[in-house]
Enzyme design. Structure first.
Site, short mmCIF file in Angstrom:
data_model
loop_
_atom_site.label_atom_id
_atom_site.label_comp_id
_atom_site.label_asym_id
_atom_site.label_seq_id
_atom_site.Cartn_x
_atom_site.Cartn_y
_atom_site.Cartn_z
N GLU A 51 86.62 59.07 63.86
CA GLU A 51 86.20 60.03 63.06
C GLU A 51 86.78 61.37 63.73
O GLU A 51 87.70 62.31 62.77
CB GLU A 51 85.14 60.25 62.35
CG GLU A 51 84.57 59.26 60.69
CD GLU A 51 84.59 59.51 59.86
OE1 GLU A 51 85.27 60.76 59.51
OE2 GLU A 51 84.78 58.86 59.45
N VAL A 57 86.06 67.79 80.71
CA VAL A 57 86.03 67.93 82.53
C VAL A 57 84.84 69.12 82.59
O VAL A 57 85.21 70.30 83.09
CB VAL A 57 87.26 68.11 83.10
CG1 VAL A 57 87.47 67.62 84.95
CG2 VAL A 57 88.98 66.98 82.65
N SER A 62 79.51 71.55 88.50
CA SER A 62 78.35 70.90 87.88
C SER A 62 78.67 70.11 88.59
O SER A 62 77.84 69.14 89.03
CB SER A 62 78.85 70.67 87.01
OG SER A 62 78.14 70.14 85.82
N LYS A 66 75.67 68.13 90.90
CA LYS A 66 75.19 66.96 90.50
C LYS A 66 75.15 65.70 92.15
O LYS A 66 74.66 64.63 92.49
CB LYS A 66 76.25 66.21 89.77
CG LYS A 66 75.97 64.55 89.80
CD LYS A 66 76.09 64.39 87.72
CE LYS A 66 75.72 62.87 87.98
NZ LYS A 66 76.11 62.38 86.17
N GLU A 152 83.90 58.09 81.37
CA GLU A 152 83.44 57.94 80.72
C GLU A 152 83.44 57.63 78.83
O GLU A 152 83.86 58.82 78.73
CB GLU A 152 82.12 58.88 81.16
CG GLU A 152 80.82 58.24 80.35
CD GLU A 152 79.47 58.56 80.63
OE1 GLU A 152 78.80 58.36 81.30
OE2 GLU A 152 79.53 60.31 80.33
N ALA A 164 72.08 64.48 68.36
CA ALA A 164 72.54 64.00 70.24
C ALA A 164 72.77 65.68 70.69
O ALA A 164 72.73 66.86 71.40
CB ALA A 164 74.08 63.78 71.15
N GLU A 167 69.40 67.85 70.16
CA GLU A 167 68.79 67.60 71.10
C GLU A 167 69.31 68.45 72.51
O GLU A 167 67.79 69.19 73.21
CB GLU A 167 68.56 66.33 71.62
CG GLU A 167 67.51 65.30 72.51
CD GLU A 167 68.26 65.14 74.32
OE1 GLU A 167 67.13 65.00 74.92
OE2 GLU A 167 69.10 65.78 74.45
#
Length: 253
Positions: A51, A57, A62, A66, A152, A164, A167
């Site tokens: 769809e 990136v 960030s 991490k 990913e 999602a 949230e």
């Protein structure tokens, strides 16, 4: 700032740019693969399971945050080894079965190496989150080297994606400290979303079965001067036998 320091900064900037570009190029290659699949389904098949797609990136800030949370020293090799979601591709489908179909198609591509699969559809997170995460490694050919870059891929239905997104907005608004009643309602919404997905899947399969039946029936109909006639089975068998004989003769010749 002297000339040496300026040159050092330029060198560091170029190294960072090259590092980030690897992930951009990896995403470009994956998006091309998805575009090819979409075009094939559009032209050759009755239904396209893809769809929508979105890519991103992570920002350098960030990425560093991490890496520090994981307790690693800040080096490019540590980033590549320990931060696997720098490049992300999100694929949205209509039905749950589409998710696994797309995952299978991508896994069959020989230049993609599957590093890890996390199935949050069969095993949802405690908050109700559902999605299929496929971590792949793709070769990127730079001017002077070949790099293998991790991307990913998240594949989910429209309902899962809507949940999602909601949230994420709630967690962002409440600075990750969400009131208990909202957490309960989010979990309930996740259950409603998966129930809707299952219902829509059943309707989809029922419609597909009806389409097959309609095609079978239309294949036995003959239209002449706007009049429709049913072709007798005896005549169909006769035509089928004649075609088989014709094919045999052509092959022998």
């Amino acid at each position: 700032m002297d000339q040496y320091q300026v040159e050092q900064l330029k060198s560091m900037r170029n190294e960072l740019s090259r590092f980030m570009l690897m992930y951009k190029f990896a995403l470009n290659e994956l998006e091309t693969k998805i575009d090819i699949l979409k075009e094939e389904f559009r032209i050759l098949h009755d239904y396209n399971p893809i769809e929508n797609t979105k890519s991103r990136v992570k920002s350098p800030e960030s990425i560093l945050n991490k890496l520090q949370r994981k307790g690693h020293d800040i080096t490019f090799s540590n980033i590549k080894r320990n931060v696997k979601d720098i490049a992300g591709l999100q694929i949205t489908c209509s039905f749950i079965s589409d998710i696994y179909q797309i995952s299978d198609m991508l896994q069959r591509q020989r230049d993609l190496k599957v590093l890890e699969i996390k199935d949050y559809i069969k095993n949802p997170k405690s908050n109700g989150y559902r999605s299929l995460h496929v971590l792949v490694e793709i070769p990127v050919f730079m001017s002077d080297r070949e790099e293998h870059v991790a991307v990913e891929i998240q594949i989910r239905t429209i309902a899962m994606d809507f949940w999602a997104s909601l949230e994420h907005k709630i967690y962002y608004k409440h600075n990750k400290s969400v009131p208990p009643h909202l957490l309960r309602e989010l979990k309930e919404a996740a259950e409603s979303a998966i129930a809707l997905d299952h219902k829509m899947e059943r309707l989809h399969l029922e419609m597909a079965a009806m389409n097959v039946k309609d095609e079978e029936e239309s294949a036995t109909q003959l239209t002449i001067n706007d009049q429709q006639f049913s072709i007798p089975k005896v005549l169909l068998d006769l035509l089928g036998n004649d075609r088989s004989k014709s094919d045999t003769v052509s092959l022998s010749n």
